[in-house]
Design a protein around this motif. Structure first.
Motif: not given
Length: 248
Positions: A151-171
């Motif tokens: 698969t690919v990381l991003n869709e055409i022309g779209a941004p993405f974010i790399v973050t941590t499990g802790r931040r996903l859980r908290d925020e």
């Protein structure tokens, strides 16, 4: 005495992920430091040793193992815990380098790439005197994950974010993006978000012979991933996993 420190990205533990630049750099070292997490957690050190045995032909290159300090989880402030831990690691590096005759060329083998969610460069900045530093880039677990799932990381022309499990859980889900890559998850942080409309591509030990991958709608595979993760951790005594999620 000043020395040259080379931080070598070694991918995810598969010797075939090493670049020619990484192999040349490993063979140019006087000393390679290999961290060891102690009894029962030898797998990661063993992987580094096996990589060295496979590609190092320079008979003068020495390998020195050291016990990696554990992070003090009693300190309430997360950044302070990490800062204190990094200071301890830098002290151990310094001690090992001195104990091995203060060589001119020293290297550490870094999982993935030294520039992506890794603190080796921050720790190296604490050494005295400050060494000259060379960074050899490596294949990251994020690249290996998307390749494993084709698969690919991003869709055409779209941004993405790399973050941590802790931040996903908290925020929760980061604002402004439909694609999120999660690293350094202590355990199934995806269960903390509403699963509707989200697709997940999950992998553990990506690139290694133990590789496990699961993908599908989060609402359908979340339990399977959690159970698979717990079983794999129990079997190996450790786990490295990463996942990509996308809305829509």
């Amino acid at each position: 005495m000043s020395f040259h420190l080379t931080l070598i990205g070694i991918g995810t533990g598969n010797p075939e992920h090493l670049t020619l630049q990484a192999i040349r750099a490993m063979n140019a070292q006087d000393l390679i430091l290999v961290p060891h997490k102690g009894a029962g957690k030898d797998d990661l050190a063993a992987l580094r040793r096996s990589i060295c045995a496979e590609v190092i032909t320079n008979t003068t290159t020495r390998i020195a193992e050291f016990i990696l300090p554990t992070r003090n989880e009693a300190t309430l402030d997360y950044r302070q815990r990490v800062d204190d831990w990094h200071n301890e690691i830098a002290e151990v590096w310094q001690r090992e380098i001195t104990a091995n005759g203060a060589p001119q060329n020293v290297a550490l083998l870094v999982w993935g790439d030294p520039s992506l969610y890794d603190s080796t460069l921050r720790i190296a900045a604490r050494l005295t005197p400050a060494p000259d530093i060379t960074v050899i880039p490596g294949i990251t677990s994020l690249q290996t994950l998307t390749a494993a799932h084709a698969t690919v990381l991003n869709e055409i022309g779209a941004p993405f974010i790399v973050t941590t499990g802790r931040r996903l859980r908290d925020e929760g889900w980061p604002e402004g993006v439909d694609t999120v890559a999660i690293m350094l998850d202590a355990g199934s942080a995806f269960t903390a978000i509403p699963p509707e409309g989200i697709h997940i591509w999950w992998g553990a030990y990506v690139g290694m012979k133990e590789q496990i991958i699961i993908e599908g709608p989060l609402s359908q595979v979340a339990d399977e991933i959690t159970k698979t993760r717990a079983k794999a951790r129990a079997n190996h005594g450790w786990i490295m996993d990463i996942y990509l999620m996308r809305k829509g």
